[in-house]
Design a protein around this motif. Structure first.
Motif, PDB file in Angstrom:
ATOM      1  N   TYR A 157       8.959   6.191   1.912  1.00 56.26           N
ATOM      2  CA  TYR A 157       8.304   4.890   1.774  1.00 56.26           C
ATOM      3  C   TYR A 157       8.668   3.966   2.940  1.00 56.26           C
ATOM      4  CZ  TYR A 157       8.299  -0.053   0.434  1.00 56.26           C
ATOM      5  OH  TYR A 157       8.168  -1.417   0.435  1.00 56.26           O
TER       6      TYR A 157
ATOM      7  N   ASP B  66       2.410   1.764  -3.410  1.00 54.39           N
ATOM      8  CA  ASP B  66       1.411   2.291  -4.343  1.00 54.39           C
ATOM      9  C   ASP B  66       1.214   3.786  -4.145  1.00 54.39           C
ATOM     10  OD1 ASP B  66       0.891  -0.098  -5.661  1.00 54.39           O
ATOM     11  OD2 ASP B  66      -0.715  -0.690  -4.275  1.00 54.39           O
ATOM     12  N   GLU B  67       1.163   4.210  -2.868  1.00 51.83           N
ATOM     13  CA  GLU B  67       1.006   5.639  -2.599  1.00 51.83           C
ATOM     14  C   GLU B  67       2.201   6.430  -3.107  1.00 51.83           C
ATOM     15  OE1 GLU B  67      -0.010   6.703   1.363  1.00 51.83           O
ATOM     16  OE2 GLU B  67      -1.614   5.207   1.536  1.00 51.83           O
ATOM     17  N   MET B  68       3.412   5.877  -2.953  1.00 55.54           N
ATOM     18  CA  MET B  68       4.607   6.564  -3.439  1.00 55.54           C
ATOM     19  C   MET B  68       4.539   6.771  -4.943  1.00 55.54           C
ATOM     20  SD  MET B  68       8.631   5.377  -3.135  1.00 55.54           S
ATOM     21  CE  MET B  68       8.382   3.854  -4.088  1.00 55.54           C
TER      22      MET B  68
ATOM     23  N   ALA C  56       1.986   6.604  -6.946  1.00 57.83           N
ATOM     24  CA  ALA C  56       0.823   7.381  -7.384  1.00 57.83           C
ATOM     25  C   ALA C  56       1.072   8.883  -7.276  1.00 57.83           C
ATOM     26  CB  ALA C  56      -0.401   6.996  -6.552  1.00 57.83           C
ATOM     27  N   SER C  57       2.043   9.277  -6.468  1.00 56.66           N
ATOM     28  CA  SER C  57       2.333  10.706  -6.303  1.00 56.66           C
ATOM     29  C   SER C  57       3.245  11.250  -7.392  1.00 56.66           C
ATOM     30  CB  SER C  57       2.986  10.944  -4.936  1.00 56.66           C
ATOM     31  OG  SER C  57       4.312  10.418  -4.899  1.00 56.66           O
TER      32      SER C  57
ATOM     33  N   GLU D 222      12.226   9.860  -1.613  1.00 59.36           N
ATOM     34  CA  GLU D 222      11.111   8.951  -1.858  1.00 59.36           C
ATOM     35  C   GLU D 222      11.289   7.617  -1.127  1.00 59.36           C
ATOM     36  OE1 GLU D 222       8.184   9.650  -3.940  1.00 59.36           O
ATOM     37  OE2 GLU D 222       9.016  11.551  -3.267  1.00 59.36           O
TER      38      GLU D 222
ATOM     39  N   ARG E 234       0.829  -1.212   0.000  1.00 57.13           N
ATOM     40  CA  ARG E 234       0.000   0.000   0.000  1.00 57.13           C
ATOM     41  C   ARG E 234       0.858   1.255   0.000  1.00 57.13           C
ATOM     42  NH1 ARG E 234      -2.896  -2.988   3.894  1.00 57.13           N
ATOM     43  NH2 ARG E 234      -2.094  -1.717   5.615  1.00 57.13           N
ATOM     44  N   GLN E 235       1.925   1.254   0.798  1.00 62.41           N
ATOM     45  CA  GLN E 235       2.790   2.427   0.851  1.00 62.41           C
ATOM     46  C   GLN E 235       3.535   2.639  -0.469  1.00 62.41           C
ATOM     47  OE1 GLN E 235       2.676   4.621   3.135  1.00 62.41           O
ATOM     48  NE2 GLN E 235       1.466   3.479   4.640  1.00 62.41           N
TER      49      GLN E 235
END
Length: 450
Positions: A150, A129-131, A133-134, A146, A126-127
Motif C-alpha cells: 500500500y 481501497d484496492e488493498m 478489495a483484494s 499488505e 484509492r490505493q
C-alpha cells in the motif's frame, strides 16, 4: 552507575559497563540492540559506549536531545549513521547538511504543501481501497506485505505517472527489502568491513546499485520527453531555488527520489503494521476507533478533508508510533561543547534513541502500555513535544511528516470502515531490530464489519 573519568578539570562521559578490548560494546549491541539501548538510561544522561574502537556519546535525556536538535543545532552536523547510508541515499536530504541541505529543503518543501498533501491523500484513498478489495473474509493476510505494498503504491503514484514508472516500482519491490535488511548493520559496522565479500554486503550493494540505476533511467526518460506530468518527479526536475536561481541535477533528483521513496514507504508501512497489531491486541481501542470512523467516514470512501476529524484514530497512530519508534539517530559535534556537565569534544559522535526515550518510565506513565488516551487534548499526562521526537526536530525534522500522517490515517480509516483485523492464532509477534524495529511476522484475518 557507570564510572566517570576525569581529564584535568573536564568531566568525561561515564563509560557503560561491559566494554571489551577492541570490541567495545559491539557484542551486546549486536545480540540485543533494543534492550541494550534501553538499558543506557540506567548509567546517566550522557553516556559513552564503544562500537569496536568507535566511541559514541549517547543521550538518554530529552532535554539534551532537544539541545542538540534545536537549541544548539548549529554546533552539530550529520553523524556516522547518515554518512554510512550515503551509498544508498547519495546527497539527498537524509544525508546532507549545512547550506546545501537548506537549499535542497527549500526546493523540496513546496511538494509537501498542504494543498499537495490533499492531492496525495486522494491517491492514498484509492490505493487503500484496492488493498482492502483484494481481501477475502476469513483468509489470513500478511499485514507486513499488505502495508508495504500500500505505502509503495501510494508513494510511487505520487512520484511517477504513467508507464515510465513501472520498472522503477517493480525494482523498489525487489530491492527495498534487501536494503532494509542490511541498513542498520551497515550503519554501525566499521567501514573497513564494507568490502568484505560476505552475503549481507553483496546483497546490499547489488540492490542499492539496481535501484539507483533504474531511477536514473526513468529520470532520463522524463528529461528527454520534456513535459510536465503533474507528479512529484516533474516538480523536482523543474524546481528552482528562489535564493540562488539554481535547479537540481538529474543525479540530485535521483537521490531525493530515493530518500522520499524510502521514508514514505518503509517508515509508514512499518508503523501502520504495528498499529494493526496493537488494535488486534486491544479490541476495546479498536471498537472506539471504529465508532469514530463510522461517525466521520461512514462506509467510505475516505476523503482528505475528513482526516482532521479523526482525532481518536490519530491518537491510536501516535501511541503505536511511540511504542515502535526509530532505534537510533546520530549527530557529530562540530565544536567542543558541554551537555549536562559532560564534555563533548569536537568531532565526537552523539547519538540518541527515540525508541528508548519513548519507553522511559521517567517520561511516560506506564511506558510499555498501549494507551491512546494519553494523547487526547486535555489529558493531564499528555506527552510534551520535546519528549516525543519520532520525526526528529529542528532543521532536520522529517520534511514529509504530514504526508506520513495522512498516509497512515487514510489506510486506518479505509480498513476500519469495512473490516476488523483479527490476529491469526498461534503466532507470537516479535520485534526485529531495524531502523524502525520490524514485526517478525504479522498474519491477520480480515472479518467484515458490515
Amino acid at each position: 552507575m557507570a564510572r566517570v573519568e576525569q581529564d584535568g578539570t573536564a568531566v568525561n562521559a561515564p563509560v557503560v559497563p561491559g566494554r571489551l578490548p577492541l570490541l567495545g560494546h559491539a557484542l551486546p549491541l549486536w545480540r540485543e540492540p533494543i534492550a541494550f539501548l534501553e538499558s543506557l538510561r540506567d548509567h546517566g544522561e550522557v553516556v559513552r559506549l564503544d562500537i569496536g574502537t568507535w566511541p559514541v556519546h549517547v543521550l538518554t535525556s530529552p532535554d539534551h536531545v532537544h539541545a542538540v536538535l534545536v537549541q544548539q543545532a548549529q554546533k552539530f552536523g550529520r553523524g556516522r549513521v547518515f554518512d554510512r547510508l550515503r551509498p544508498m541515499f547519495g546527497n539527498g536530504l537524509v544525508t546532507t547538511d549545512g547550506d546545501f541541505h537548506r537549499k535542497q529543503r527549500r526546493m523540496i518543501q513546496p511538494a509537501f504543501h498542504r494543498n499537495h498533501i490533499a492531492e496525495y491523500a486522494a491517491v492514498m484513498g484509492r490505493q487503500a481501497d484496492e488493498m482492502t478489495a483484494s481481501w477475502t473474509a476469513g483468509r489470513a493476510v500478511s499485514m507486513i506485505t499488505e502495508t508495504r505494498r500500500y505505502a509503495l503504491a501510494s508513494v510511487a503514484e505520487m512520484i511517477f505517472s504513467g508507464d515510465l514508472s513501472r520498472p522503477a516500482v517493480a525494482e523498489v519491490h525487489r530491492s527495498l527489502p534487501v536494503v532494509l535488511e542490511g541498513m542498520l548493520v551497515r550503519a554501525v559496522m566499521p567501514k573497513a568491513l564494507d568490502r568484505l565479500p560476505i552475503p549481507l554486503n553483496r546483497r546490499f550493494d547489488t540492490a542499492a546499485a539496481r535501484l539507483r540505476q533504474i531511477i536514473d533511467q526513468v529520470i532520463a526518460q522524463y528529461v528527454a520527453a520534456g513535459e510536465d506530468r503533474s507528479d512529484l518527479l516533474s516538480m523536482l526536475l523543474s524546481s528552482v531555488d528562489a535564493e540562488t536561481g539554481t535547479t537540481m541535477s538529474p543525479e540530485q533528483v535521483r537521490d531525493e527520489v530515493i530518500a522520499i521513496m524510502f521514508a514514505g514507504t518503509e517508515t509508514s508501512a512499518t508503523t501502520l503494521a504495528w498499529v494493526f497489531h496493537e488494535l488486534g491486541r486491544h479490541p476495546e481501542v479498536e471498537a472506539r476507533m471504529h465508532a469514530e470512523v463510522d461517525a466521520v467516514v461512514g462506509a467510505g470512501p475516505v476523503r482528505p478533508e475528513q482526516l482532521s476529524a479523526l482525532t481518536y484514530t490519530n491518537s491510536v497512530f501516535q501511541e503505536a508510533l511511540r511504542l515502535h519508534s526509530p532505534l537510533l539517530f546520530t549527530r557529530r559535534a562540530l565544536v567542543p561543547l558541554t551537555l549536562g556537565g559532560v564534555a563533548i569534544p569536537a568531532g565526537a559522535e552523539v547519538a540518541y534513541s527515540p525508541y528508548a526515550l519513548h519507553r522511559d518510565p521517567a517520561l511516560f506513565r506506564d511506558p510499555t502500555v498501549f494507551d491512546p488516551d494519553r494523547w487526547l487534548e486535555g489529558a493531564k499526562d499528555r506527552p510534551r513535544d520535546h519528549r516525543y521526537v519520532p520525526f526528529g526536530a529542528g532543521q532536520h525534522k522529517c520534511i514529509g511528516d504530514t504526508f506520513a500522517v495522512a498516509e497512515i490515517l487514510t489506510a486506518l480509516a479505509t480498513v476500519a470502515s469495512s473490516w476488523r483485523l483479527v490476529p491469526a492464532p498461534g503466532v507470537t509477534v516479535r520485534q526485529v531490530p531495524a531502523g524502525i524495529p520490524q514485526p517478525s511476522e504479522l498474519p491477520m484475518i480480515p472479518v467484515p464489519r458490515r
